[in-house]
Scaffold this active site. Structure first.
Site, PDB file in Angstrom:
ATOM      1  N   SER A 116       3.620  -2.170  10.271  1.00 45.62           N
ATOM      2  CA  SER A 116       5.073  -2.269  10.496  1.00 45.62           C
ATOM      3  C   SER A 116       5.656  -3.625  10.121  1.00 45.62           C
ATOM      4  O   SER A 116       6.560  -4.128  10.796  1.00 45.62           O
ATOM      5  CB  SER A 116       5.414  -1.909  11.950  1.00 45.62           C
ATOM      6  OG  SER A 116       5.074  -0.554  12.208  1.00 45.62           O
ATOM      7  N   ASN A 126       0.872  -1.184   0.000  1.00 41.82           N
ATOM      8  CA  ASN A 126       0.000   0.000   0.000  1.00 41.82           C
ATOM      9  C   ASN A 126       0.902   1.224   0.000  1.00 41.82           C
ATOM     10  O   ASN A 126       1.508   1.543   1.013  1.00 41.82           O
ATOM     11  CB  ASN A 126      -0.884  -0.038   1.262  1.00 41.82           C
ATOM     12  CG  ASN A 126      -1.669   1.245   1.464  1.00 41.82           C
ATOM     13  OD1 ASN A 126      -1.760   2.084   0.557  1.00 41.82           O
ATOM     14  ND2 ASN A 126      -2.234   1.393   2.644  1.00 41.82           N
ATOM     15  N   TRP A 127       0.978   1.890  -1.152  1.00 41.47           N
ATOM     16  CA  TRP A 127       1.894   3.021  -1.272  1.00 41.47           C
ATOM     17  C   TRP A 127       1.332   4.297  -0.644  1.00 41.47           C
ATOM     18  O   TRP A 127       2.024   5.288  -0.544  1.00 41.47           O
ATOM     19  CB  TRP A 127       2.252   3.254  -2.740  1.00 41.47           C
ATOM     20  CG  TRP A 127       3.344   2.339  -3.219  1.00 41.47           C
ATOM     21  CD1 TRP A 127       3.783   1.201  -2.608  1.00 41.47           C
ATOM     22  CD2 TRP A 127       4.159   2.506  -4.385  1.00 41.47           C
ATOM     23  NE1 TRP A 127       4.816   0.648  -3.324  1.00 41.47           N
ATOM     24  CE2 TRP A 127       5.066   1.420  -4.433  1.00 41.47           C
ATOM     25  CE3 TRP A 127       4.197   3.442  -5.420  1.00 41.47           C
ATOM     26  CZ2 TRP A 127       6.005   1.264  -5.446  1.00 41.47           C
ATOM     27  CZ3 TRP A 127       5.138   3.286  -6.435  1.00 41.47           C
ATOM     28  CH2 TRP A 127       6.031   2.212  -6.448  1.00 41.47           C
ATOM     29  N   LYS A 128       0.051   4.289  -0.277  1.00 42.28           N
ATOM     30  CA  LYS A 128      -0.563   5.500   0.301  1.00 42.28           C
ATOM     31  C   LYS A 128      -0.299   6.689  -0.641  1.00 42.28           C
ATOM     32  O   LYS A 128      -0.284   6.499  -1.843  1.00 42.28           O
ATOM     33  CB  LYS A 128      -0.056   5.715   1.727  1.00 42.28           C
ATOM     34  CG  LYS A 128      -0.182   4.427   2.561  1.00 42.28           C
ATOM     35  CD  LYS A 128       0.086   4.603   4.009  1.00 42.28           C
ATOM     36  CE  LYS A 128      -0.092   3.254   4.720  1.00 42.28           C
ATOM     37  NZ  LYS A 128       0.097   3.333   6.160  1.00 42.28           N
ATOM     38  N   HIS A 131      -9.384   1.266   4.904  1.00 40.52           N
ATOM     39  CA  HIS A 131      -8.111   1.435   5.617  1.00 40.52           C
ATOM     40  C   HIS A 131      -8.326   2.376   6.799  1.00 40.52           C
ATOM     41  O   HIS A 131      -9.101   3.321   6.716  1.00 40.52           O
ATOM     42  CB  HIS A 131      -7.049   1.995   4.664  1.00 40.52           C
ATOM     43  CG  HIS A 131      -5.682   1.966   5.276  1.00 40.52           C
ATOM     44  ND1 HIS A 131      -5.255   2.920   6.168  1.00 40.52           N
ATOM     45  CD2 HIS A 131      -4.665   1.079   5.146  1.00 40.52           C
ATOM     46  CE1 HIS A 131      -4.026   2.617   6.560  1.00 40.52           C
ATOM     47  NE2 HIS A 131      -3.644   1.512   5.952  1.00 40.52           N
ATOM     48  N   GLY A 167       2.919   2.232  10.722  1.00 36.24           N
ATOM     49  CA  GLY A 167       3.919   3.292  10.575  1.00 36.24           C
ATOM     50  C   GLY A 167       4.676   3.616  11.849  1.00 36.24           C
ATOM     51  O   GLY A 167       5.362   4.637  11.921  1.00 36.24           O
ATOM     52  N   GLU A 176      -6.669   4.731   7.943  1.00 35.81           N
ATOM     53  CA  GLU A 176      -6.431   6.157   7.670  1.00 35.81           C
ATOM     54  C   GLU A 176      -7.654   6.794   7.040  1.00 35.81           C
ATOM     55  O   GLU A 176      -7.961   7.959   7.294  1.00 35.81           O
ATOM     56  CB  GLU A 176      -5.181   6.309   6.787  1.00 35.81           C
ATOM     57  CG  GLU A 176      -3.920   6.055   7.609  1.00 35.81           C
ATOM     58  CD  GLU A 176      -2.719   5.557   6.819  1.00 35.81           C
ATOM     59  OE1 GLU A 176      -2.711   5.655   5.579  1.00 35.81           O
ATOM     60  OE2 GLU A 176      -1.788   5.055   7.474  1.00 35.81           O
ATOM     61  N   GLY A 186       2.936  -1.181   4.222  1.00 32.74           N
ATOM     62  CA  GLY A 186       2.961   0.229   3.838  1.00 32.74           C
ATOM     63  C   GLY A 186       4.376   0.662   3.501  1.00 32.74           C
ATOM     64  O   GLY A 186       4.874   0.429   2.403  1.00 32.74           O
ATOM     65  N   GLY A 187       5.055   1.277   4.468  1.00 32.42           N
ATOM     66  CA  GLY A 187       6.371   1.875   4.242  1.00 32.42           C
ATOM     67  C   GLY A 187       7.363   0.954   3.534  1.00 32.42           C
ATOM     68  O   GLY A 187       8.073   1.387   2.614  1.00 32.42           O
ATOM     69  N   GLU A 191      -5.161  -4.772  10.756  1.00 32.91           N
ATOM     70  CA  GLU A 191      -4.102  -3.784  10.949  1.00 32.91           C
ATOM     71  C   GLU A 191      -4.371  -2.993  12.223  1.00 32.91           C
ATOM     72  O   GLU A 191      -5.157  -2.032  12.208  1.00 32.91           O
ATOM     73  CB  GLU A 191      -4.056  -2.813   9.768  1.00 32.91           C
ATOM     74  CG  GLU A 191      -3.795  -3.474   8.439  1.00 32.91           C
ATOM     75  CD  GLU A 191      -3.265  -2.482   7.419  1.00 32.91           C
ATOM     76  OE1 GLU A 191      -2.145  -2.667   6.950  1.00 32.91           O
ATOM     77  OE2 GLU A 191      -3.975  -1.502   7.119  1.00 32.91           O
TER      78      GLU A 191
HETATM   79  P1  PGA Z   1       3.075   0.271   7.535  1.00 32.12           P
HETATM   80  O1  PGA Z   1       1.593   0.494   6.960  1.00 32.12           O
HETATM   81  O2  PGA Z   1       3.592  -1.018   6.945  1.00 32.12           O
HETATM   82  O3  PGA Z   1       3.863   1.471   7.037  1.00 32.12           O
HETATM   83  O4  PGA Z   1       2.975   0.209   9.015  1.00 32.12           O
HETATM   84  C1  PGA Z   1       0.709  -0.579   6.818  1.00 32.12           C
HETATM   85  C2  PGA Z   1      -0.610  -0.108   6.267  1.00 32.12           C
HETATM   86  O5  PGA Z   1      -1.098   0.957   6.679  1.00 32.12           O
HETATM   87  O6  PGA Z   1      -1.206  -0.793   5.409  1.00 32.12           O
END
Ligand code: PGA
Length: 247
Positions: free
Chosen positions: A207, A9-11, A92, A168, A94, A228-229, A162
């Site tokens: 993470s 997930n590149w956000k 998600h 993050g 967010e 994500g990251g 999640e």
């Molecule tokens: P993260 O994000 O790996 O940067 O913690 C995961 C996500 O929000 O899907």
């Protein structure tokens, strides 16, 4: 036997130059055929990435529940399909926090995604305050009950657990807490989609990194990862794909 899925997930990250990372990730995916791999870049890169790699799973990070209409700034599931997407993340944390998306909206979006022929990754997860209050199971159960479409099955539906406090932050839950939550999610899914629940992949997200992927992916009922990251570069993401393939 559920095939592992490792989804990135590149956000709100990535430009045309970052397509070179996808090029490398696609090569790694081809070398690790036992695992399904997907990348969900921002909307602006979906068609570019899908045109470059027609056999690879490119996805969206959200879709509207309507097919079209007066919804400024939104994109429909059908539009994602037309751009070359095969998969979409809905609900998600967010978006649940920043765009105030409710379980009912997330379910509508998932239904729209399935209706358009996309695989839907439905995200759930508790906040730190909810976990500290001993309410994590109750919160996630309610999200599953409210967000999962009754028509889902292993080919069309993926769940991502999640924990919000793990996203993050570099923090991850204890192995036993992940195992307990994934078992609970499987059980709650059975109440909605019956025996099809056993075919649905439940990803862990929050993470996930090259150095913890093997441990997390080996947990019972963890059928892959939403990353994500660490999905932004092939250097970080490919070892996670390889960890999944090695299991
Ligand atoms: P993260 O994000 O790996 O940067 O913690 C995961 C996500 O929000 O899907």
């Amino acid at each position: 036997m559920r095939r592992k899925l490792v989804a990135g997930n590149w956000k709100m990250n990535g430009d045309r130059a970052a397509l070179a990372e996808i090029d490398e990730i696609v090569i790694a995916a081809e070398h690790n055929e036992a695992v399904d791999v997907a990348i969900c870049p921002p909307f602006t890169l979906i068609a570019l990435a899908a045109d470059r790699h027609p056999a690879f799973s490119i996805g969206g990070q959200d879709c509207h529940f309507a097919a079209k209409g007066a919804h400024t700034g939104c994109v429909s599931a059908g539009m994602l399909v037309e751009a070359g997407a095969r998969i979409v993340i809905v609900g998600h944390s967010e978006r649940r926090a920043d765009q105030h998306e409710t379980d009912a909206e997330v379910k509508n979006k998932a239904e729209a995604a399935l209706g358009a022929g996309l695989i839907a990754i439905v995200c759930v997860g508790e906040t730190e305050a909810e976990r500290d209050a001993g309410r994590a199971g109750e919160v996630v159960s309610a999200q599953i009950a409210g967000s999962v479409p009754e028509t889902g099955n292993g080919d069309t539906l993926v769940i991502a657990y999640e924990p919000v406090w793990a996203i993050g932050t570099g923090r991850t839950p204890r192995v036993e807490d992940v195992a307990e939550m994934h078992a609970l999610i499987r059980d709650k899914l059975r109440a909605i989609i019956e025996e099809r629940a056993d075919t649905v992949r439940i990803l862990y997200g929050g993470s996930v990194k090259p150095d913890n992927a093997a441990e997390l992916l080996a947990i019972d009922n963890v059928d892959g990862a939403l990353v994500g990251g660490a999905s932004l570069t092939a250097a970080q993401f490919v070892p996670i794909i390889e960890a999944a393939a090695a299991l």
